[in-house]
Scaffold this motif. Structure first.
Motif, PDB file in Angstrom:
ATOM      1  N   GLY A 371      18.989  60.183 -13.090  1.00 58.79           N
ATOM      2  CA  GLY A 371      18.656  61.571 -13.369  1.00 58.79           C
ATOM      3  C   GLY A 371      17.628  61.745 -14.463  1.00 58.79           C
ATOM      4  N   LEU A 372      16.814  60.716 -14.710  1.00 62.03           N
ATOM      5  CA  LEU A 372      15.830  60.751 -15.797  1.00 62.03           C
ATOM      6  C   LEU A 372      14.393  60.905 -15.305  1.00 62.03           C
ATOM      7  N   LEU A 373      14.185  60.843 -13.990  1.00 61.76           N
ATOM      8  CA  LEU A 373      12.808  60.805 -13.497  1.00 61.76           C
ATOM      9  C   LEU A 373      12.071  62.112 -13.728  1.00 61.76           C
ATOM     10  N   GLU A 374      12.728  63.241 -13.505  1.00 63.99           N
ATOM     11  CA  GLU A 374      12.040  64.519 -13.663  1.00 63.99           C
ATOM     12  C   GLU A 374      11.667  64.796 -15.120  1.00 63.99           C
ATOM     13  N   SER A 375      12.413  64.236 -16.049  1.00 59.82           N
ATOM     14  CA  SER A 375      12.133  64.478 -17.469  1.00 59.82           C
ATOM     15  C   SER A 375      11.318  63.362 -18.111  1.00 59.82           C
ATOM     16  N   THR A 376      10.962  62.341 -17.316  1.00 62.56           N
ATOM     17  CA  THR A 376      10.203  61.199 -17.839  1.00 62.56           C
ATOM     18  C   THR A 376       8.941  61.011 -17.016  1.00 62.56           C
ATOM     19  N   LEU A 377       7.799  61.096 -17.667  1.00 59.31           N
ATOM     20  CA  LEU A 377       6.516  60.853 -17.006  1.00 59.31           C
ATOM     21  C   LEU A 377       6.165  59.380 -17.159  1.00 59.31           C
ATOM     22  N   VAL A 378       5.894  58.713 -16.043  1.00 59.08           N
ATOM     23  CA  VAL A 378       5.468  57.314 -16.041  1.00 59.08           C
ATOM     24  C   VAL A 378       3.986  57.279 -15.696  1.00 59.08           C
ATOM     25  N   VAL A 379       3.201  56.606 -16.526  1.00 64.10           N
ATOM     26  CA  VAL A 379       1.758  56.497 -16.307  1.00 64.10           C
ATOM     27  C   VAL A 379       1.390  55.024 -16.298  1.00 64.10           C
ATOM     28  N   GLY A 380       0.761  54.552 -15.230  1.00 64.90           N
ATOM     29  CA  GLY A 380       0.327  53.163 -15.133  1.00 64.90           C
ATOM     30  C   GLY A 380      -1.167  53.085 -14.926  1.00 64.90           C
ATOM     31  N   LEU A 381      -1.865  52.344 -15.791  1.00 60.99           N
ATOM     32  CA  LEU A 381      -3.321  52.255 -15.696  1.00 60.99           C
ATOM     33  C   LEU A 381      -3.863  51.075 -16.479  1.00 60.99           C
ATOM     34  N   GLY A 382      -5.106  50.696 -16.176  1.00 56.27           N
ATOM     35  CA  GLY A 382      -5.853  49.754 -16.989  1.00 56.27           C
ATOM     36  C   GLY A 382      -6.913  50.501 -17.779  1.00 56.27           C
ATOM     37  N   GLU A 383      -7.730  49.753 -18.515  1.00 58.79           N
ATOM     38  CA  GLU A 383      -8.790  50.392 -19.290  1.00 58.79           C
ATOM     39  C   GLU A 383     -10.025  50.687 -18.451  1.00 58.79           C
ATOM     40  N   PHE A 384     -10.141  50.035 -17.305  1.00 60.47           N
ATOM     41  CA  PHE A 384     -11.191  50.322 -16.321  1.00 60.47           C
ATOM     42  C   PHE A 384     -10.819  49.622 -15.025  1.00 60.47           C
ATOM     43  N   GLY A 385     -11.705  49.695 -14.036  1.00 63.63           N
ATOM     44  CA  GLY A 385     -11.475  49.028 -12.769  1.00 63.63           C
ATOM     45  C   GLY A 385     -12.395  47.829 -12.627  1.00 63.63           C
ATOM     46  N   ARG A 386     -12.690  47.459 -11.376  1.00 64.80           N
ATOM     47  CA  ARG A 386     -13.521  46.288 -11.103  1.00 64.80           C
ATOM     48  C   ARG A 386     -14.703  46.682 -10.230  1.00 64.80           C
ATOM     49  N   THR A 387     -15.750  45.885 -10.291  1.00 62.30           N
ATOM     50  CA  THR A 387     -16.960  46.172  -9.526  1.00 62.30           C
ATOM     51  C   THR A 387     -16.663  46.207  -8.029  1.00 62.30           C
ATOM     52  N   VAL A 405      -5.361  55.531 -11.330  1.00 59.79           N
ATOM     53  CA  VAL A 405      -4.185  55.659 -12.191  1.00 59.79           C
ATOM     54  C   VAL A 405      -3.019  56.061 -11.293  1.00 59.79           C
ATOM     55  N   ILE A 406      -1.847  55.485 -11.543  1.00 61.79           N
ATOM     56  CA  ILE A 406      -0.654  55.899 -10.818  1.00 61.79           C
ATOM     57  C   ILE A 406       0.303  56.574 -11.800  1.00 61.79           C
ATOM     58  N   LEU A 407       0.912  57.664 -11.366  1.00 65.94           N
ATOM     59  CA  LEU A 407       1.880  58.404 -12.169  1.00 65.94           C
ATOM     60  C   LEU A 407       3.133  58.645 -11.332  1.00 65.94           C
ATOM     61  N   ALA A 408       4.241  58.796 -12.001  1.00 69.82           N
ATOM     62  CA  ALA A 408       5.488  59.132 -11.311  1.00 69.82           C
ATOM     63  C   ALA A 408       6.362  59.944 -12.251  1.00 69.82           C
ATOM     64  N   GLY A 409       7.258  60.743 -11.662  1.00 69.25           N
ATOM     65  CA  GLY A 409       8.192  61.514 -12.468  1.00 69.25           C
ATOM     66  C   GLY A 409       7.522  62.598 -13.271  1.00 69.25           C
ATOM     67  N   GLY A 410       8.258  63.154 -14.215  1.00 68.61           N
ATOM     68  CA  GLY A 410       7.696  64.160 -15.110  1.00 68.61           C
ATOM     69  C   GLY A 410       7.219  65.413 -14.421  1.00 68.61           C
ATOM     70  N   GLY A 411       7.724  65.666 -13.203  1.00 71.71           N
ATOM     71  CA  GLY A 411       7.309  66.853 -12.476  1.00 71.71           C
ATOM     72  C   GLY A 411       6.129  66.661 -11.543  1.00 71.71           C
ATOM     73  N   VAL A 412       5.625  65.412 -11.378  1.00 67.15           N
ATOM     74  CA  VAL A 412       4.500  65.218 -10.461  1.00 67.15           C
ATOM     75  C   VAL A 412       4.926  65.550  -9.036  1.00 67.15           C
ATOM     76  N   ARG A 413       3.984  66.077  -8.275  1.00 71.95           N
ATOM     77  CA  ARG A 413       4.235  66.343  -6.855  1.00 71.95           C
ATOM     78  C   ARG A 413       4.073  65.033  -6.105  1.00 71.95           C
ATOM     79  N   GLY A 414       5.162  64.520  -5.568  1.00 68.09           N
ATOM     80  CA  GLY A 414       5.125  63.241  -4.888  1.00 68.09           C
ATOM     81  C   GLY A 414       4.104  63.202  -3.774  1.00 68.09           C
ATOM     82  N   GLY A 415       3.381  62.097  -3.686  1.00 71.43           N
ATOM     83  CA  GLY A 415       2.389  61.918  -2.640  1.00 71.43           C
ATOM     84  C   GLY A 415       1.052  62.576  -2.919  1.00 71.43           C
ATOM     85  N   THR A 416       0.906  63.198  -4.091  1.00 72.20           N
ATOM     86  CA  THR A 416      -0.350  63.865  -4.423  1.00 72.20           C
ATOM     87  C   THR A 416      -1.429  62.844  -4.769  1.00 72.20           C
ATOM     88  N   VAL A 417      -2.635  63.091  -4.323  1.00 73.41           N
ATOM     89  CA  VAL A 417      -3.798  62.305  -4.722  1.00 73.41           C
ATOM     90  C   VAL A 417      -4.819  63.260  -5.305  1.00 73.41           C
TER      91      VAL A 417
END
Length: 474
Positions: A371-387, A405-417
């Motif tokens: 029950g913590l996903l809606e109140s917890t924002l998860v952000v996954g990323l690097g400092e840049f990408g690749r050529t 960047v990938i995000l989950a929880g914290g109120g994100v609309r699932g499947g949004t790009v």
């Protein structure tokens, strides 16, 4: 404007003296840092007027070195082979969203996650790109690596949140694990910068051999038990009551914070992942697994690589213990990370993507189950990408012009790009996003107004973030 204008809550001011999060710069925290820390009044933002309930926590996962957008979240199956690369794509639980074939577990939770495919900036090297990423500000040194220690100027995401939540009197407001990352020297973007060392992160280190975590701050020196600390505390209070030195009240607040943290059973328990069900430990990833080894830059052992998934489990435990902001650094240094200038496909397939896939998906499922996903924002990323174009060594080089960047929880609309890259994943095609926008989004989700003012040591004003919240994600 690229995004819908965010509705921000009212700013309310407090004159109450702030108590720092009792954290010190560098590898750990000490009382001297607490005594030097400054506590200033600043605007705080309440959440009831926000368009979404404010989050309670954020877990920021840093895939240091720069994962390839084409081999993760923005594959281009119709591009020429020299762009497309060796991997196929798979459908996800979010209709119409496809990602790398080597992220099958993440694919199954995409209906709870969102992607940004148009993140971009201009910093081509690890240090400046990391500084821009975690502060949302242009690096003071320009697009140059650092070869000698440099002070941090601007506060990180976590440092800013710790400062803005200082009136909550939290034992730990910002934690970072399982090491301090660096290229040549420690990259100055991991603490609170000009906001003061009392808002630097609570450092947690990994012991891969013992498969455990520790913080020097929570370990009493030999011979100094709780009773002896109590005697010292009483003596200090007696001396302060008699002498009344300038700033004594402020010092006392910092001491109180430090003593509470030293005595904190909640934080100590959170570090003990052995309390978890063995099946859950295995779901995050075995700490005994031997990954495929080769001649590439990721073939060396050490730095807790076999704990990559369990670092995320510890992040969940810290969130559960009430820590608002947790940084998890996936790798420690140059040559031990996602910097795949050679053997890009072998490294992603054999050593990089499997633990990322298992750990990220386990974190999302675990937070959701508790029950913590809606109140917890998860952000996954690097400092840049690749050529986009593969080099002569079957690798891809640094590419900040467009990445994911990938995000989950914290109120994100699932499947949004949000945002799209061009046909080669080289440049944003629609809705370009900057590090300043991501910083504004994180602060906004905490119920903080990105336009709130903070001041540096010269009393110069800055906004919390110069970008706009990416409200289309929520």
């Amino acid at each position: 404007m690229r995004f819908h204008q965010a509705e921000v809550p009212d700013v309310r001011f407090t004159r109450r003296g702030a108590i720092g999060s009792a954290l010190a710069s560098g590898v750990g925290l000490n009382l001297l840092g607490l005594l030097r820390a400054r506590a200033e009044a600043a605007p705080l933002v309440r959440g009831p007027d926000a368009p979404l309930p404010p989050i309670r926590s954020c877990i920021a996962i840093f895939y240091y070195g720069g994962p390839s957008q084409l081999e993760t979240f923005d594959p281009k199956p119709d591009a020429p082979a020299e762009i497309r690369g060796e991997f196929g794509t798979i459908a996800t639980s979010a209709p119409g969203v496809r990602i790398s074939e080597h992220l099958p577990m993440t694919a199954r939770v995409m209906h709870k996650a969102a992607l940004i495919r148009s993140m971009h900036h201009k910093n081509t090297l690890h240090d400046p790109a990391s500084i821009h990423t975690f502060t949302g500000r242009l690096p003071p040194q320009g697009d140059f690596e650092l070869f000698s220690a440099a002070p941090q100027q601007f506060p990180s995401w976590g440092g800013t949140v710790a400062y803005m939540l200082r009136d909550r009197d939290l034992a730990v407001a910002h934690a970072a694990l399982p090491f301090v990352f660096h290229n040549v020297v420690e990259t100055p973007c991991q603490g609170a910068g000009f906001l003061g060392s009392s808002f630097d992160p609570f450092r947690i280190e990994v012991d891969p051999g013992a498969k455990s975590y520790r913080s020097d701050l929570l370990a009493s020196r030999e011979g100094i038990d709780a009773d002896r600390r109590g005697v010292r505390r009483a003596l200090l209070e007696t001396m302060e009551s008699r002498t009344g030195p300038p700033g004594a009240d402020r010092m006392k607040m910092h001491y109180e914070k430090a003593y509470r943290l030293l005595a904190s059973e909640v934080v100590g328990r959170a570090l003990d992942i052995s309390r978890e069900d063995p099946r859950l430990l295995d779901r995050y990833g075995s700490a005994d697994g031997v990954w495929a080894q080769g001649s590439g830059t990721n073939s060396e052992s050490g730095y807790g690589r076999n704990m990559r998934g369990r670092n995320l489990l510890l992040a969940r435990r810290l969130v559960e213990a009430g820590v608002p902001f947790v940084n998890v650094y996936d790798f420690k240094q140059q040559g031990q990370n996602w910097d795949t200038h050679s053997r890009n496909f072998a490294q992603h397939k054999e050593t990089l993507l499997p633990p990322m896939d298992r750990g990220f998906s386990a974190l999302v499922e675990d937070l959701d189950a508790r029950g913590l996903l809606e109140s917890t924002l998860v952000v996954g990323l690097g400092e840049f990408g690749r050529t986009p174009r593969i080099n002569k060594d079957a690798g891809r080089d640094h590419w900040p012009q467009c990445y994911s960047v990938i995000l989950a929880g914290g109120g994100v609309r699932g499947g949004t790009v949000v945002g799209a890259s061009d046909r080669f994943a080289a440049y944003p095609d629609t809705d370009p996003v900057t590090p300043a926008d991501l910083a504004a989004t994180i602060f906004w989700r905490f119920g903080l107004d990105p336009a709130s003012e903070i001041r540096d040591t010269q009393n110069r004003p800055y906004k919390l973030a110069d970008g706009q919240p990416i409200t289309a994600l929520f």
